[in-house]
Write an enzyme that holds these catalytic residues in place. Structure first.
Site, PDB file in Angstrom:
ATOM      1  N   ILE A 194      13.768 -11.884   1.888  1.00 30.62           N
ATOM      2  CA  ILE A 194      13.415 -13.284   2.125  1.00 30.62           C
ATOM      3  C   ILE A 194      12.282 -13.660   1.176  1.00 30.62           C
ATOM      4  O   ILE A 194      11.212 -13.065   1.201  1.00 30.62           O
ATOM      5  CB  ILE A 194      12.984 -13.518   3.589  1.00 30.62           C
ATOM      6  CG1 ILE A 194      14.129 -13.201   4.545  1.00 30.62           C
ATOM      7  CG2 ILE A 194      12.531 -14.964   3.782  1.00 30.62           C
ATOM      8  CD1 ILE A 194      13.755 -13.296   6.016  1.00 30.62           C
ATOM      9  N   HIS A 195      12.549 -14.663   0.353  1.00 27.58           N
ATOM     10  CA  HIS A 195      11.564 -15.148  -0.623  1.00 27.58           C
ATOM     11  C   HIS A 195      11.894 -16.603  -0.925  1.00 27.58           C
ATOM     12  O   HIS A 195      12.751 -17.200  -0.275  1.00 27.58           O
ATOM     13  CB  HIS A 195      11.578 -14.278  -1.887  1.00 27.58           C
ATOM     14  CG  HIS A 195      12.914 -14.249  -2.567  1.00 27.58           C
ATOM     15  ND1 HIS A 195      13.230 -15.073  -3.604  1.00 27.58           N
ATOM     16  CD2 HIS A 195      14.015 -13.508  -2.323  1.00 27.58           C
ATOM     17  CE1 HIS A 195      14.482 -14.845  -3.992  1.00 27.58           C
ATOM     18  NE2 HIS A 195      14.972 -13.898  -3.206  1.00 27.58           N
ATOM     19  N   GLY A 196      11.248 -17.195  -1.915  1.00 23.25           N
ATOM     20  CA  GLY A 196      11.393 -18.617  -2.209  1.00 23.25           C
ATOM     21  C   GLY A 196      12.808 -19.089  -2.451  1.00 23.25           C
ATOM     22  O   GLY A 196      13.207 -20.140  -1.953  1.00 23.25           O
TER      23      GLY A 196
END
Length: 190
Positions: free
Chosen positions: A31-33
């Protein structure tokens, strides 16, 4: 191909009415930008599910991901086995899910665990020693190629697309070519 209201194209069959998955994504950054902002804004999931054994078994990492800013979506961090059980039990029935796994091997384990995944997005498999480039954002080693081939053989479509605004690329023909190149015998030298 079809487009969403924001102009992004996704392959037909990847938004199957028989599955709660808005997107199943392989991304080694988890989970990231790109997941929360790009895909989250476009898909508007009610829940992001991170299925990863290592994160699920490490309390501080589990808490870090569970508390990540996901633009209003709930976050569940579960092991691969827990994900399979939850999917079979329809634990998130009625919710629109964005599912993230770290590797093709993890996705294959989910499929072998009885979860129907009509189509999966390969979004970020980054360079590491021993990996070769399939696309600028997809690097693979032999075990990745073998897992992806096994996934495709089970009827799951695989498309590479880093962000919703880029065009999806069908990975199945690329993987077939990769397999042919790998099977070629080196030229004999005198």
């Amino acid at each position: 191909m079809r487009s969403s209201g924001s102009g992004a194209a996704i392959p037909f069959g990847c938004s199957d009415v028989d599955t709660p998955f808005a997107l199943v994504r392989i991304d080694d950054r988890l989970i990231h930008g790109q997941v929360t902002v790009a895909w989250g804004t476009w898909l508007e999931p009610g829940r992001i599910v991170l299925a990863n054994d290592e994160v699920a078994s490490t309390p501080w990492r589990r808490e870090l991901y569970a508390d990540s800013d996901t633009l209003g979506a709930a976050v569940s961090v579960v092991s691969l086995a827990e994900f399979c059980e939850a999917a079979r039990e329809e634990r998130w029935k009625g919710e629109k899910l964005l599912v993230v796994v770290e590797s093709p091997a993890d996705l294959l384990r989910i499929i072998e665990g009885g979860v129907r995944v009509p189509c999966a997005n390969v979004g970020g498999m980054h360079f590491a020693t021993g990996k070769r480039e399939l696309l600028p954002y997809v690097y693979v080693d032999d075990s990745d190629v073998a897992a992806m081939a096994a996934i495709a053989a089970r009827g799951t479509g695989l498309f590479a697309q880093d962000v919703p605004q880029s065009n999806p690329v069908d990975l199945v023909p690329i993987l077939a070519e990769c397999g042919r190149e790998h099977r070629k015998e080196p030229n004999a030298r005198a």
